[in-house]
Design an enzyme around this catalytic site. Sequence first.
Site, PDB file in Angstrom:
ATOM      1  N   THR A 247       0.824  -1.213   0.000  1.00  0.00           N
ATOM      2  CA  THR A 247       0.000   0.000   0.000  1.00  0.00           C
ATOM      3  C   THR A 247       0.862   1.268   0.000  1.00  0.00           C
ATOM      4  O   THR A 247       0.586   2.188  -0.780  1.00  0.00           O
ATOM      5  CB  THR A 247      -0.980  -0.011   1.186  1.00  0.00           C
ATOM      6  OG1 THR A 247      -1.807  -1.172   1.078  1.00  0.00           O
ATOM      7  CG2 THR A 247      -1.848   1.239   1.199  1.00  0.00           C
TER       8      THR A 247
ATOM      9  N   GLU B 221       1.376   9.558  -5.818  1.00  0.00           N
ATOM     10  CA  GLU B 221       1.987  10.871  -5.603  1.00  0.00           C
ATOM     11  C   GLU B 221       2.892  11.246  -6.780  1.00  0.00           C
ATOM     12  O   GLU B 221       2.924  12.403  -7.202  1.00  0.00           O
ATOM     13  CB  GLU B 221       2.788  10.896  -4.310  1.00  0.00           C
ATOM     14  CG  GLU B 221       1.936  11.019  -3.077  1.00  0.00           C
ATOM     15  CD  GLU B 221       2.717  11.527  -1.897  1.00  0.00           C
ATOM     16  OE1 GLU B 221       2.701  12.766  -1.673  1.00  0.00           O
ATOM     17  OE2 GLU B 221       3.356  10.712  -1.219  1.00  0.00           O
TER      18      GLU B 221
ATOM     19  N   HIS C   3      -7.071   0.764  -0.883  1.00  0.00           N
ATOM     20  CA  HIS C   3      -6.315  -0.247  -1.635  1.00  0.00           C
ATOM     21  C   HIS C   3      -7.271  -1.420  -1.792  1.00  0.00           C
ATOM     22  O   HIS C   3      -7.557  -2.127  -0.833  1.00  0.00           O
ATOM     23  CB  HIS C   3      -5.046  -0.637  -0.886  1.00  0.00           C
ATOM     24  CG  HIS C   3      -4.067  -1.378  -1.720  1.00  0.00           C
ATOM     25  ND1 HIS C   3      -2.764  -1.544  -1.331  1.00  0.00           N
ATOM     26  CD2 HIS C   3      -4.176  -2.004  -2.924  1.00  0.00           C
ATOM     27  CE1 HIS C   3      -2.110  -2.235  -2.253  1.00  0.00           C
ATOM     28  NE2 HIS C   3      -2.960  -2.538  -3.218  1.00  0.00           N
TER      29      HIS C   3
END
Length: 139
Positions: free
Chosen positions: A34, A42, A68
Amino acid sequence: MEIAVGMSATAETTVKHDNTALAVGSGTLEVFATPMMISLMEQAAWRAVAPALEPGQSTVGIQMTVSHLDATPLGMKVRAEANVIALEGRKITFAVRAFDEKGLIGDGRHERFIVTDDRFMKKCTDKRKNGTEPDEEEE
């Protein structure tokens, strides 16, 4: 060029031992971690707006809210997408999603803030000058 709603970018990787939950310490299984999915999201986000920034500016992540949704095994490719959905002063909001070769594995929102590199780094390094000394173990 100005930052605008609709700007987007992607980032890709392949699941290897180094980016599994076992390797990064976020779990005990050799599946895409994750934290690595978030990092890929990002990366896509800052890439989406980087061409529109002034020299000496960057963006920094300030919030990430993601789910997730599915595990991805070793050897499979993962792609993250980020799309600018809102602008508020220097704050940029992105819709972020991640996919493996079988479909959607992650979905959420991410916020980044436009900063001036020199001022941001000065503020950060000034923390040490204001009486905060690193522990010997941290150095």
